[in-house]
Design an enzyme around this catalytic site. Sequence first.
Site, mmCIF file in Angstrom:
data_model
loop_
_atom_site.group_PDB
_atom_site.id
_atom_site.type_symbol
_atom_site.label_atom_id
_atom_site.label_comp_id
_atom_site.label_asym_id
_atom_site.label_seq_id
_atom_site.Cartn_x
_atom_site.Cartn_y
_atom_site.Cartn_z
ATOM 1 C CG ASP A 39 -22.346 -50.544 -6.943
ATOM 2 O OD1 ASP A 39 -22.855 -51.509 -7.956
ATOM 3 O OD2 ASP A 39 -22.161 -49.454 -7.288
ATOM 4 C CG ASP A 61 -20.711 -53.934 -16.348
ATOM 5 O OD1 ASP A 61 -21.307 -54.656 -16.276
ATOM 6 O OD2 ASP A 61 -21.024 -52.298 -15.728
ATOM 7 C CE LYS A 116 -20.277 -49.795 -9.593
ATOM 8 N NZ LYS A 116 -21.220 -50.209 -10.408
ATOM 9 N N GLY A 131 -25.559 -51.068 -15.918
ATOM 10 C CA GLY A 131 -27.304 -51.764 -15.320
ATOM 11 C C GLY A 131 -27.423 -49.800 -16.138
ATOM 12 C CD GLU A 154 -23.614 -48.240 -9.974
ATOM 13 O OE1 GLU A 154 -24.746 -49.510 -10.207
ATOM 14 O OE2 GLU A 154 -23.056 -48.207 -11.443
HETATM 15 C C1 5RP Z 1 -24.755 -50.711 -12.918
HETATM 16 C C2 5RP Z 1 -23.765 -51.169 -12.750
HETATM 17 C C3 5RP Z 1 -23.436 -52.674 -12.100
HETATM 18 O O1 5RP Z 1 -22.514 -53.424 -10.753
HETATM 19 C C4 5RP Z 1 -22.720 -53.968 -13.122
HETATM 20 O O2 5RP Z 1 -23.391 -53.922 -14.159
HETATM 21 C C5 5RP Z 1 -22.641 -55.348 -13.019
HETATM 22 O O3 5RP Z 1 -24.246 -55.623 -12.329
HETATM 23 P P1 5RP Z 1 -23.975 -56.957 -12.416
HETATM 24 O O4 5RP Z 1 -23.534 -57.334 -10.970
HETATM 25 O O5 5RP Z 1 -26.204 -57.760 -12.361
HETATM 26 O O6 5RP Z 1 -22.984 -58.368 -12.873
HETATM 27 O O7 5RP Z 1 -21.867 -50.793 -12.691
HETATM 28 O O8 5RP Z 1 -24.437 -49.442 -13.557
#
Ligand code: 5RP
Length: 225
Positions: free
Chosen positions: A85, A88, A98, A101, A107
């Site tokens: 996974d 952020d 996190k 998204g 998650e």
């Molecule tokens: C989604 C998340 C993502 O893992 C996080 O936002 C990172 O996203 P990206 O890989 O597009 O930078 O927690 O809920």
Amino acid sequence: MAKNVEKEKQLAAKAAVKFIKDNQVVGLGTGSSANYAIKEIGEIVKNGLKILAVPTSNKTKFLAESFNIPLIDINSITAIDITIDGADEFTSDLFLIKGGGGALLKEKIVASITKEEIIIVDSTKKVDILGKFKLPIEVIPFASNYVLNKIQLLKGLGKIRFVSDNPFITDEGNYIIDIDFGVINDPVLLSDKLNSIEGIVAHGLFIKLASKVIMGSNGSTMIFV
Ligand code: 5RP
């Protein structure tokens, strides 16, 4: 030199997928970094690797299906061997933010039953102290104002996430509120406080859930354990 963030995500994804073994149950994260891993997993499945996967969002489920990755219902298993996974923000002691998204609830559930949670990131995600990225919190819409008021007492300022003119709705029909707590010196304490507020379904502080973070950097990868 400007960072090639997408390349760093791809490198981290490729490195993480190497940890997957035959016959494992694999958690699939959500977001652009996780998408690179899902594409790689699609390739190794095409080449004969036998796995069953648990997606962490509807988007990820559709993507996995498009690569013919076999899925399994999380309620028919008791553990996930390995999950890949994104995040952020992360610190070198593996605290994470996190939820950028909006998929933090599944998650977190998936991470909680995963034996080896591998986080893949580009190098912009590394921080000394969490808090530059606003903390995503999933709330039941009925409780959103109550939660915002409670969070103000914790010195957090934020608002409901909007997309165009409408509130962002999670896969489970909830809202996300994005909260600026400033520097989060004690993520464990903040996590405990948030866990005690009624109406919060999940928050984006991931404490002791990551086994390792693989970070793309300078055409290579670094591993934090
Ligand atoms: C989604 C998340 C993502 O893992 C996080 O936002 C990172 O996203 P990206 O890989 O597009 O930078 O927690 O809920």
